[in-house]
Motif scaffolding. Sequence first.
Motif, PDB file in Angstrom:
ATOM      1  N   VAL A 119       0.859  -1.181   0.000  1.00  0.00           N
ATOM      2  CA  VAL A 119       0.000   0.000   0.000  1.00  0.00           C
ATOM      3  C   VAL A 119       0.894   1.229   0.000  1.00  0.00           C
ATOM      4  O   VAL A 119       1.918   1.259   0.687  1.00  0.00           O
ATOM      5  CB  VAL A 119      -0.911   0.022   1.253  1.00  0.00           C
ATOM      6  N   GLU A 120       0.526   2.238  -0.762  1.00  0.00           N
ATOM      7  CA  GLU A 120       1.218   3.523  -0.755  1.00  0.00           C
ATOM      8  C   GLU A 120       0.170   4.590  -0.460  1.00  0.00           C
ATOM      9  O   GLU A 120      -0.877   4.620  -1.102  1.00  0.00           O
ATOM     10  CB  GLU A 120       1.857   3.777  -2.115  1.00  0.00           C
ATOM     11  N   ALA A 121       0.448   5.448   0.533  1.00  0.00           N
ATOM     12  CA  ALA A 121      -0.556   6.431   0.942  1.00  0.00           C
ATOM     13  C   ALA A 121       0.111   7.656   1.546  1.00  0.00           C
ATOM     14  O   ALA A 121       1.227   7.585   2.062  1.00  0.00           O
ATOM     15  CB  ALA A 121      -1.503   5.808   1.968  1.00  0.00           C
ATOM     16  N   TRP A 122      -0.604   8.791   1.477  1.00  0.00           N
ATOM     17  CA  TRP A 122      -0.200  10.008   2.184  1.00  0.00           C
ATOM     18  C   TRP A 122      -0.849   9.963   3.564  1.00  0.00           C
ATOM     19  O   TRP A 122      -2.056   9.819   3.671  1.00  0.00           O
ATOM     20  CB  TRP A 122      -0.676  11.243   1.430  1.00  0.00           C
ATOM     21  N   LEU A 123      -0.035  10.073   4.612  1.00  0.00           N
ATOM     22  CA  LEU A 123      -0.539  10.038   5.984  1.00  0.00           C
ATOM     23  C   LEU A 123      -0.079  11.285   6.727  1.00  0.00           C
ATOM     24  O   LEU A 123       0.994  11.829   6.446  1.00  0.00           O
ATOM     25  CB  LEU A 123      -0.019   8.797   6.711  1.00  0.00           C
ATOM     26  N   PRO A 124      -0.865  11.753   7.697  1.00  0.00           N
ATOM     27  CA  PRO A 124      -0.462  12.917   8.497  1.00  0.00           C
ATOM     28  C   PRO A 124       0.848  12.627   9.233  1.00  0.00           C
ATOM     29  O   PRO A 124       1.073  11.497   9.699  1.00  0.00           O
ATOM     30  CB  PRO A 124      -1.599  13.104   9.487  1.00  0.00           C
ATOM     31  N   ALA A 125       1.702  13.629   9.333  1.00  0.00           N
ATOM     32  CA  ALA A 125       2.995  13.454   9.989  1.00  0.00           C
ATOM     33  C   ALA A 125       2.847  12.920  11.413  1.00  0.00           C
ATOM     34  O   ALA A 125       3.688  12.158  11.883  1.00  0.00           O
ATOM     35  CB  ALA A 125       3.760  14.779   9.999  1.00  0.00           C
ATOM     36  N   GLY A 126       1.766  13.279  12.106  1.00  0.00           N
ATOM     37  CA  GLY A 126       1.545  12.816  13.472  1.00  0.00           C
ATOM     38  C   GLY A 126       1.338  11.316  13.590  1.00  0.00           C
ATOM     39  O   GLY A 126       1.459  10.765  14.684  1.00  0.00           O
ATOM     40  N   SER A 127       1.032  10.647  12.489  1.00  0.00           N
ATOM     41  CA  SER A 127       0.829   9.193  12.534  1.00  0.00           C
ATOM     42  C   SER A 127       2.111   8.436  12.183  1.00  0.00           C
ATOM     43  O   SER A 127       2.107   7.211  12.129  1.00  0.00           O
ATOM     44  CB  SER A 127      -0.315   8.767  11.613  1.00  0.00           C
ATOM     45  N   LEU A 128       3.226   9.164  11.955  1.00  0.00           N
ATOM     46  CA  LEU A 128       4.502   8.544  11.605  1.00  0.00           C
ATOM     47  C   LEU A 128       5.453   8.641  12.790  1.00  0.00           C
ATOM     48  O   LEU A 128       5.445   9.623  13.527  1.00  0.00           O
ATOM     49  CB  LEU A 128       5.104   9.226  10.382  1.00  0.00           C
ATOM     50  N   GLU A 129       6.297   7.637  12.925  1.00  0.00           N
ATOM     51  CA  GLU A 129       7.215   7.590  14.065  1.00  0.00           C
ATOM     52  C   GLU A 129       8.520   6.944  13.610  1.00  0.00           C
ATOM     53  O   GLU A 129       8.518   5.892  12.985  1.00  0.00           O
ATOM     54  CB  GLU A 129       6.558   6.738  15.162  1.00  0.00           C
TER      55      GLU A 129
END
Length: 54
Positions: free
Chosen positions: A42-52
Motif C-alpha cells: 500500500v502507498e498512501a499520504w498520511l499525516p505526519a503525526g501518525s509517523l514515528e
Amino acid sequence: MLTPPGADGTVPGLLVEWRQSASGWQGRVAYAVPGPHGPVLVEAWLPAGSLEQR
C-alpha cells in the motif's frame, strides 16, 4: 513505524517523501498489509503525526 487508517497499532513502513498541505505536513509511505493471497503493498499520504521514527 506508522499507524495507518483502520489498523490496530503500528506497522513498519518506508517514508518516500514529504509534502506540506493546508492541514499540515504529510508523509508518503509504503507499507504491507495482509491480503487474501499474501501481503499487499500500500502507498498512501498520511499525516505526519501518525509517523514515528524507529
